[in-house]
Design a protein around this motif. Structure first.
Motif, PDB file in Angstrom:
ATOM      1  N   LEU A  39     -11.356  43.481 -34.564  1.00 22.82           N
ATOM      2  CA  LEU A  39     -10.493  44.090 -33.272  1.00 22.82           C
ATOM      3  C   LEU A  39      -9.529  43.004 -32.693  1.00 22.82           C
ATOM      4  O   LEU A  39      -8.898  43.136 -31.797  1.00 22.82           O
ATOM      5  CB  LEU A  39     -11.633  44.128 -32.383  1.00 22.82           C
ATOM      6  CG  LEU A  39     -12.638  45.511 -32.387  1.00 22.82           C
ATOM      7  CD1 LEU A  39     -13.806  45.168 -31.410  1.00 22.82           C
ATOM      8  CD2 LEU A  39     -11.881  46.589 -32.655  1.00 22.82           C
ATOM      9  N   MET A  40      -9.501  41.827 -33.600  1.00 24.18           N
ATOM     10  CA  MET A  40      -8.514  40.923 -33.326  1.00 24.18           C
ATOM     11  C   MET A  40      -7.014  41.384 -33.433  1.00 24.18           C
ATOM     12  O   MET A  40      -6.131  40.760 -32.782  1.00 24.18           O
ATOM     13  CB  MET A  40      -8.715  39.429 -34.027  1.00 24.18           C
ATOM     14  CG  MET A  40      -8.586  39.760 -35.652  1.00 24.18           C
ATOM     15  SD  MET A  40      -9.139  37.992 -36.104  1.00 24.18           S
ATOM     16  CE  MET A  40      -7.611  37.520 -37.146  1.00 24.18           C
ATOM     17  N   ASP A  41      -6.923  42.291 -34.331  1.00 25.54           N
ATOM     18  CA  ASP A  41      -5.426  42.868 -34.607  1.00 25.54           C
ATOM     19  C   ASP A  41      -5.269  43.997 -33.528  1.00 25.54           C
ATOM     20  O   ASP A  41      -5.853  45.186 -33.756  1.00 25.54           O
ATOM     21  CB  ASP A  41      -5.497  43.340 -35.876  1.00 25.54           C
ATOM     22  CG  ASP A  41      -4.065  44.069 -36.029  1.00 25.54           C
ATOM     23  OD1 ASP A  41      -3.258  44.397 -35.208  1.00 25.54           O
ATOM     24  OD2 ASP A  41      -3.770  44.089 -37.413  1.00 25.54           O
ATOM     25  N   PRO A  42      -4.453  43.768 -32.468  1.00 26.93           N
ATOM     26  CA  PRO A  42      -4.329  44.983 -31.508  1.00 26.93           C
ATOM     27  C   PRO A  42      -4.285  46.450 -32.006  1.00 26.93           C
ATOM     28  O   PRO A  42      -4.437  47.243 -31.504  1.00 26.93           O
ATOM     29  CB  PRO A  42      -3.354  44.448 -30.248  1.00 26.93           C
ATOM     30  CG  PRO A  42      -3.515  43.046 -30.645  1.00 26.93           C
ATOM     31  CD  PRO A  42      -3.633  42.781 -31.957  1.00 26.93           C
ATOM     32  N   LYS A  43      -3.126  46.292 -33.030  1.00 26.91           N
ATOM     33  CA  LYS A  43      -2.479  47.677 -33.771  1.00 26.91           C
ATOM     34  C   LYS A  43      -3.865  48.212 -34.447  1.00 26.91           C
ATOM     35  O   LYS A  43      -4.094  49.318 -34.369  1.00 26.91           O
ATOM     36  CB  LYS A  43      -1.651  47.265 -34.582  1.00 26.91           C
ATOM     37  CG  LYS A  43      -0.395  46.954 -34.012  1.00 26.91           C
ATOM     38  CD  LYS A  43       0.366  48.220 -33.533  1.00 26.91           C
ATOM     39  CE  LYS A  43       1.881  47.549 -32.939  1.00 26.91           C
ATOM     40  NZ  LYS A  43       2.045  47.991 -31.788  1.00 26.91           N
TER      41      LYS A  43
END
Length: 193
Positions: A39-43
């Motif tokens: 989840l650390m990558d918003p995309k």
């Protein structure tokens, strides 16, 4: 999104770990899903949660509110709520019990979706659902990115998930020899029960 596509997202994020892990339930496992990394990558979070919101629409229908247990469910709950066009709140543990804080409330009779990152035994999910019901909401369904129980956890409401996985978990005194030979680590954010 297919199960293979979902797991590819976890692998690409380094979020599907192998080793000897102590789960928050106290059980041990050779595989661990680190949702914070996926989840650390918003995309990536948007892709996964858009797919989960689509499953919710078809399985559960309309809802008024998303409620999640902190900490693991907060990001997933927020993004699923955004995709569904409703508000998102979260429960926090206070003296071992899920409680609403920060001015959050649930309107009496509101149709609430409980959203988690991972369901393993379903304990946190059931505790959050009990909190929703105690606040006057009506839990109409649940959703998670990965159902580690592969459909075995009974939440008392329909569960929408992107992928089910059958990942064995063992009591500490019943480990298979290959798992017992590895050092145990506790990767999650929550202490042991």
């Amino acid at each position: 999104m297919t199960k293979d596509e979902v797991l590819a997202e976890f692998r690409a994020a380094g979020a599907l770990l192998e080793g000897h892990f102590i789960l928050s339930s106290g059980l041990r496992s050779a595989r661990y899903l680190q949702c914070a990394r996926v989840l650390m990558d918003p995309k990536r979070a948007e892709r996964l949660c858009a797919a989960l919101a689509a499953k919710v629409r078809s399985l559960i229908g309309g809802i008024d509110l998303v409620a999640s247990p902190a900490m693991g469910g907060v990001i997933v709950g927020y993004e699923v709520a955004r995709q569904l066009g409703v508000d998102s709140i979260f429960f926090e543990r206070v003296e071992g019990k899920f409680t609403l804080r920060r001015g959050f409330s649930i309107a009496k009779g509101a149709r609430v979706l409980m959203v988690e990152d991972i369901v393993t035994t379903g304990l946190s999910s059931r505790e959050c659902i009990a909190g929703i019901d105690a606040e006057g909401g009506r839990t109409v369904g649940a959703a998670c990115l990965i159902d580690r129980s592969n459909g075995k956890a009974d939440l008392g409401v329909p569960l929408a998930s992107l992928a089910g996985m059958d990942i064995p978990a063992y009591p500490a005194d019943q480990l298979p020899p290959d798992l017992a030979a590895l050092p145990a680590v506790k990767p999650g954010s929550r202490g042991l029960k």
